[in-house]
Design an enzyme around this catalytic site. Structure first.
Site, PDB file in Angstrom:
ATOM      1  N   GLN A  18       0.807  -1.355  -0.102  1.00 47.05           N
ATOM      2  CA  GLN A  18       0.000  -0.026   0.016  1.00 47.05           C
ATOM      3  C   GLN A  18       0.834   1.318   0.116  1.00 47.05           C
ATOM      4  OE1 GLN A  18      -3.583   2.326   2.295  1.00 47.05           O
ATOM      5  NE2 GLN A  18      -3.021   0.224   3.069  1.00 47.05           N
ATOM      6  N   THR A  74      14.451  -9.724 -11.113  1.00 44.77           N
ATOM      7  CA  THR A  74      15.569  -8.909 -10.999  1.00 44.77           C
ATOM      8  C   THR A  74      16.792  -9.684 -10.320  1.00 44.77           C
ATOM      9  OG1 THR A  74      14.729  -8.181  -8.960  1.00 44.77           O
ATOM     10  CG2 THR A  74      14.298  -6.739 -10.901  1.00 44.77           C
ATOM     11  N   ASN A  96       9.658   0.246  -2.066  1.00 48.53           N
ATOM     12  CA  ASN A  96       9.333   0.118  -0.671  1.00 48.53           C
ATOM     13  C   ASN A  96       9.544  -1.219  -0.280  1.00 48.53           C
ATOM     14  OD1 ASN A  96       6.980  -1.094  -1.957  1.00 48.53           O
ATOM     15  ND2 ASN A  96       5.713  -0.559  -0.289  1.00 48.53           N
ATOM     16  N   PHE A  97      10.860  -1.752  -0.695  1.00 46.93           N
ATOM     17  CA  PHE A  97      11.207  -3.104  -0.161  1.00 46.93           C
ATOM     18  C   PHE A  97      11.688  -2.910   1.447  1.00 46.93           C
ATOM     19  CE2 PHE A  97      11.741  -3.826  -4.722  1.00 46.93           C
ATOM     20  CZ  PHE A  97      10.954  -4.854  -4.835  1.00 46.93           C
ATOM     21  N   ARG A 104      20.870  -4.784  -2.457  1.00 46.94           N
ATOM     22  CA  ARG A 104      21.497  -6.217  -2.586  1.00 46.94           C
ATOM     23  C   ARG A 104      21.307  -6.704  -3.815  1.00 46.94           C
ATOM     24  NH1 ARG A 104      19.259  -6.373   2.708  1.00 46.94           N
ATOM     25  NH2 ARG A 104      17.295  -7.170   2.171  1.00 46.94           N
ATOM     26  N   TYR A 138       4.379  -2.172   9.450  1.00 42.15           N
ATOM     27  CA  TYR A 138       2.857  -2.314   9.082  1.00 42.15           C
ATOM     28  C   TYR A 138       2.100  -1.186   9.507  1.00 42.15           C
ATOM     29  CZ  TYR A 138       3.160  -7.414   7.652  1.00 42.15           C
ATOM     30  OH  TYR A 138       3.431  -8.371   6.830  1.00 42.15           O
ATOM     31  N   GLU A 139       0.979  -0.812   8.720  1.00 43.74           N
ATOM     32  CA  GLU A 139       0.011   0.217   8.965  1.00 43.74           C
ATOM     33  C   GLU A 139       0.022   0.577  10.541  1.00 43.74           C
ATOM     34  OE1 GLU A 139      -1.995   3.320   9.203  1.00 43.74           O
ATOM     35  OE2 GLU A 139      -1.822   2.443   7.064  1.00 43.74           O
ATOM     36  N   ASP A 168       0.421   3.902   5.970  1.00 46.09           N
ATOM     37  CA  ASP A 168       0.749   3.624   4.568  1.00 46.09           C
ATOM     38  C   ASP A 168       0.215   4.843   3.611  1.00 46.09           C
ATOM     39  OD1 ASP A 168       1.702   1.125   4.558  1.00 46.09           O
ATOM     40  OD2 ASP A 168      -0.317   0.138   5.071  1.00 46.09           O
ATOM     41  N   GLY A 246      -8.590  21.260  19.963  1.00 48.42           N
ATOM     42  CA  GLY A 246      -8.213  22.437  19.313  1.00 48.42           C
ATOM     43  C   GLY A 246      -8.851  23.550  19.989  1.00 48.42           C
TER      44      GLY A 246
END
Length: 413
Positions: A18, A74, A96-97, A104, A138-139, A168, A246
């Site tokens: 995401q 790849t 976003n690996f 590498r 993770y999110e 994300d 606020g």
């Protein structure tokens, strides 16, 4: 003929799930040619949370509209050669690996700069450099570590995740800002640059008012928080339920018939107190020194919203909304996901859009929130896996049809 804001900008999209796809989808909507490079097995979200068998999931389709898809392994030598060629002809590369994964593969920032000194290379990671660098992000992990969860929920309950994907998609939007700034700077320098955005950092940026309040605690209790625990001894910002946090107090008040989303969020401005007191059938409170000023009401916000709720709970939320708006009292109904997806105004504003898909027929998705007068967005379907292999590898990189067949049979694409 209308041109798009990012027409002519080529984006090599090596993102998945995401955070990255949300960024590259915005770039595609702004007119960039986004080529999504996937492993031959495809982005993992093509198969996650499927609602139809053997069809790309809504998870994938709603984050990958307006892109082209190619497949490439790849890890193979030929794959690396083709990736080099793709980098050479791109303006932007986004990944976003996990930390170090692209390095590498043999594609460090130094190597990428050698291949294409003008490229803007953006990375989305969970965390910046330091003790958290290699944590899996993770999110909700990003929400937990960026300040959101500690300040979301009610004081007597556990920390809560927000339904908004601030970890994300929130990071994706920050990444887009960095990419656009780098492209703009390239106009002056002729050079590309590295753009790094961490999910924890993006969540923290969205939680800045809570850090404001953390510092204010040093000088006394936070009077606008309707919490018993925000005393002089408090040393951290509490969870504050539905308080606005606020300058003007706000709360979600119940409406009839009492369903889970039968609520209206009401803000009580100084100027709104007199009409509000009349609406709720307590006109005498407008002149009562115990209630007449914001300072007088501040210590009893819970009681104030309780009085408003005694009135609102007898009426449907749309009627409450109508009566409050008639007096310019800031308010908004709590809209359920069903109400949002069926909202005619959101459809008219192209924020809820129907998109034709080659395999699922149609799907509903969220349109572009960025409205540019000279760069209109037409949302088109996400690509099928490898749909544009021939178009890119043969048509643009100049490979022969025979080599394309060999690459496929050898597992390179």
């Amino acid at each position: 003929m209308t041109t798009k804001a990012l027409e002519g900008v080529r984006v090599l999209d090596m993102t998945h799930v995401q955070s990255g796809p949300s960024a590259t989808q915005l770039l595609a909507w702004l007119g960039a040619d986004v080529v999504k490079l996937e492993a031959p097995t495809g982005d993992i979200t093509r198969k996650q949370l499927r609602d139809l068998p053997d069809v790309d999931s809504l998870y994938f389709t709603m984050l990958n509209c307006n892109k082209r898809s190619i497949t490439l392994n790849t890890k193979t030598e030929r794959g690396k050669e083709l990736l080099t060629e793709l980098i050479r002809r791109s303006d932007v590369m986004v990944e976003n690996f996990g930390p170090g994964a692209v390095d590498r593969m043999g594609f460090t920032w130094e190597r990428i700069q050698e291949i294409n000194p003008r490229i803007v290379y953006a990375s989305i990671k969970g965390f910046g450099d330091g003790p958290y660098t290699n944590f899996k992000a993770y999110e909700v992990v990003a929400q937990a570590m960026g300040g959101s969860m500690a300040t979301t929920g009610f004081e007597d309950g556990p920390p809560l995740a927000t339904g908004a994907q601030i970890g994300d998609s929130g990071t994706g939007i920050h990444a887009v800002a960095g990419i656009l700034a780098a492209l703009f700077q390239r106009e002056n320098t002729g050079r590309g640059q590295r753009v790094n955005v961490a999910m924890q950092h993006a969540v923290l940026n969205l939680c800045r008012v809570k850090l404001r309040d953390q510092q204010r605690l040093a000088h006394g209790p936070l009077a606008e928080y309707p919490n018993s625990q925000v005393t002089a001894e408090a040393d951290e910002v509490p969870r504050s339920g539905n308080a606005s946090g606020g300058g003007q107090p706000g709360w979600a008040v119940k409406c009839a018939p009492g369903g889970p989303n039968d609520y209206v969020y009401v803000i009580v401005q100084p100027v709104g107190w007199q009409p509000l007191s009349e609406l709720i059938g307590r006109p005498e409170l407008a002149g009562d020194p115990e209630w007449a000023t914001p300072e007088a009401r501040l210590p009893k916000l819970n009681k104030m919203f309780q009085l408003i709720e005694e009135w609102s709970s007898t009426l449907p939320k749309w009627e409450v909304l109508e009566r409050l708006n008639a007096h310019n009292i800031p308010c908004g109904p709590i809209l359920s996901t069903k109400e949002i997806i069926e909202d005619a105004s959101l459809v008219a504003n192209e924020m809820v859009v129907e998109v034709a898909h080659p395999e699922r027929g149609t799907f509903t998705t969220v349109g572009s929130p960025l409205k540019l007068s000279d760069s209109p967005v037409e949302v088109v379907s996400s690509p099928l896996l490898g749909e544009h292999n021939a178009e890119v590898f043969v048509g643009e990189l100049g490979l022969g049809d025979e080599e394309l067949r060999l690459l496929k049979s050898n597992g390179v694409i």
